[in-house]
Design a protein around this motif. Structure first.
Motif, mmCIF file in Angstrom:
data_model
loop_
_atom_site.group_PDB
_atom_site.id
_atom_site.type_symbol
_atom_site.label_atom_id
_atom_site.label_comp_id
_atom_site.label_asym_id
_atom_site.label_seq_id
_atom_site.Cartn_x
_atom_site.Cartn_y
_atom_site.Cartn_z
ATOM 1 N N VAL A 181 30.513 -4.101 14.898
ATOM 2 C CA VAL A 181 30.726 -2.908 15.722
ATOM 3 C C VAL A 181 30.138 -1.663 15.043
ATOM 4 N N ARG A 182 30.615 -1.375 13.842
ATOM 5 C CA ARG A 182 30.183 -0.138 13.177
ATOM 6 C C ARG A 182 28.675 -0.117 12.968
ATOM 7 N N THR A 227 29.728 -12.788 27.770
ATOM 8 C CA THR A 227 29.502 -11.742 28.760
ATOM 9 C C THR A 227 30.829 -11.128 29.155
ATOM 10 N N ALA A 228 30.780 -10.062 29.926
ATOM 11 C CA ALA A 228 32.020 -9.444 30.393
ATOM 12 C C ALA A 228 32.864 -10.464 31.152
ATOM 13 N N ARG A 229 32.206 -11.349 31.874
ATOM 14 C CA ARG A 229 32.939 -12.365 32.635
ATOM 15 C C ARG A 229 33.491 -13.460 31.732
ATOM 16 N N SER A 230 32.662 -14.032 30.883
ATOM 17 C CA SER A 230 33.138 -15.140 30.055
ATOM 18 C C SER A 230 34.148 -14.676 29.017
ATOM 19 N N ASN A 231 34.050 -13.423 28.580
ATOM 20 C CA ASN A 231 34.961 -12.935 27.553
ATOM 21 C C ASN A 231 36.301 -12.464 28.109
ATOM 22 N N ARG A 232 36.558 -12.733 29.386
ATOM 23 C CA ARG A 232 37.915 -12.563 29.873
ATOM 24 C C ARG A 232 38.838 -13.596 29.223
ATOM 25 N N ARG A 233 38.258 -14.672 28.715
ATOM 26 C CA ARG A 233 38.999 -15.647 27.926
ATOM 27 C C ARG A 233 39.053 -15.161 26.473
ATOM 28 N N TYR A 234 40.234 -15.227 25.870
ATOM 29 C CA TYR A 234 40.421 -14.735 24.502
ATOM 30 C C TYR A 234 39.514 -15.483 23.540
ATOM 31 N N ARG A 235 38.895 -14.759 22.612
ATOM 32 C CA ARG A 235 37.894 -15.334 21.718
ATOM 33 C C ARG A 235 38.492 -15.813 20.393
ATOM 34 N N GLU A 236 39.675 -16.408 20.429
ATOM 35 C CA GLU A 236 40.290 -17.152 19.327
ATOM 36 C C GLU A 236 40.906 -16.298 18.227
ATOM 37 N N ASN A 237 40.394 -15.116 18.005
ATOM 38 C CA ASN A 237 40.924 -14.252 16.955
ATOM 39 C C ASN A 237 40.692 -12.808 17.372
ATOM 40 N N LEU A 254 37.341 -8.440 19.354
ATOM 41 C CA LEU A 254 36.941 -7.033 19.380
ATOM 42 C C LEU A 254 35.464 -6.873 19.029
ATOM 43 N N ALA A 255 35.017 -7.583 18.005
ATOM 44 C CA ALA A 255 33.641 -7.450 17.541
ATOM 45 C C ALA A 255 32.641 -7.879 18.600
ATOM 46 N N LYS A 256 32.991 -8.871 19.403
ATOM 47 C CA LYS A 256 32.035 -9.396 20.372
ATOM 48 C C LYS A 256 32.171 -8.757 21.757
ATOM 49 N N ASN A 257 33.269 -8.069 22.006
ATOM 50 C CA ASN A 257 33.378 -7.324 23.261
ATOM 51 C C ASN A 257 32.841 -5.900 23.149
ATOM 52 N N ALA A 258 32.878 -5.333 21.956
ATOM 53 C CA ALA A 258 32.411 -3.949 21.782
ATOM 54 C C ALA A 258 30.955 -3.760 22.213
ATOM 55 N N PRO A 259 30.010 -4.670 21.875
ATOM 56 C CA PRO A 259 28.628 -4.453 22.331
ATOM 57 C C PRO A 259 28.474 -4.481 23.851
#
Length: 319
Positions: A146-147, A175-185, A190-195
């Motif tokens: 992110v940073r 993607t915004a759609r696929s990441n509606r599922r929690y990414r395990e940690n 957070l790191a993969k939704n921020a972009p």
């Protein structure tokens, strides 16, 4: 350094000839492939990363370097320029942007592919609740994912908007759609939704400059690190399917890269993609590109419908 047949083609004008690109995080994986395909399309590509022939990054791999990436770009028909850069250091990023400005006078395409957190995932992050994750490791993921992206965008965008058609690409996982599922940690999520949100917000800001901001994701990426993990190479990667059957839906880094190169050459890209998140598969279907084996794998659909959904399909049904 391995050069495939395409990489050895003679230099010919391409759809991105005279374009100037910066691929931040181009040492290996998707970043290297993106730089290569932009070069194949004729672009001048500045490639950055922390692993050089003299010094590896914290990832610990010495088999891929930014110098090699730059050489691959040039061999493919573009102009590759390696600039060692730690994108968590604003002074280094300022120096990078100043160099691009001094040497080229503008920037047409910025690819934010910064990451380098794989070594923290297994054992330290995945499978752990947020409060069980070592705090230093979790915060490092946010710095790397992110940073670094925020610093690079903040310092490079003033140069990017000089372009007649600026393009900002955020590379992430999902993607915004696929990441509606929690990414395990939590930290990884957070790191993969921020972009994705960065592309959405920057799309708003770049619109008045005729620009495009888009977040892109590969599916199950056959990166160099993933191949090493399974003890295979790109030539015999299917041997790993005996150990991990879902690896059968994997894709080479070139798949996403070919789609992004086509997007970069699309004069209608702002109307199609600005502010959106998309996948290697959607780009491939939009622009008619294929992976190196001629297929169009759809890993996101496979995992949603088969892995999580319990469907009966096989990986071959999604290629």
């Amino acid at each position: 350094m391995h050069l495939d047949t395409d990489t050895q083609n003679a230099r010919q004008p391409g759809p991105l000839t005279d374009r100037v690109a910066l691929v931040a995080g181009a040492t290996r994986g998707a970043g290297r492939a993106l730089a290569l395909e932009l070069g194949r399309s004729g672009a001048t590509v500045y490639v950055t990363g922390r692993t050089t022939r003299e010094r590896p990054s914290e990832v610990g791999r010495t088999t891929e370097t930014i110098e090699e990436t730059a050489e691959l770009v040039t061999a493919a028909g573009g102009t590759g320029i390696a600039v060692p850069t730690d994108h968590l250091d604003p002074d280094q990023v300022r120096a990078l942007v100043d160099r691009v400005d001094r040497e080229r006078g503008r920037l047409d395409l910025l690819v934010n592919d910064l990451w380098g957190g794989e070594h923290l995932l297994v054992g330290s992050v995945f499978g752990r609740k947020s409060w069980e994750t070592p705090l230093d490791d979790g915060l490092r993921l946010l710095e790397l994912g992110v940073r670094s992206h925020v610093i690079t965008a903040a310092l490079a965008l003033p140069l990017l908007i000089r372009s007649e058609s600026p393009l900002h690409v955020e590379v992430t996982d999902g993607t915004a759609r696929s990441n509606r599922r929690y990414r395990e940690n939590l930290y990884y999520d957070l790191a993969k939704n921020a972009p994705i949100r960065m592309a959405f917000g920057l799309g708003e800001e770049l619109a008045e400059y005729g620009g495009t901001a888009v977040a892109v994701t590969p599916g199950f990426l056959r990166s160099e690190q993933m191949l090493t993990h399974f003890g295979v190479t790109e030539d015999n990667w299917r041997d790993a399917c005996a150990r991990e059957p879902h690896f059968a839906i994997s894709e080479s880094p070139r798949y996403l890269a070919r789609g992004v190169a086509a997007l970069a050459a699309d004069p209608e890209r702002a109307a199609r993609w600005n502010g959106r998140s998309t996948s290697s598969t959607e780009l491939a279907r939009t622009y008619g590109v294929r992976d190196v084996d001629g297929s169009q794998p759809d890993a996101l659909a496979y995992f949603e419908e088969v892995y999580y959904g319990g469907g009966d399909g096989s990986a071959d049904d999604y290629r």
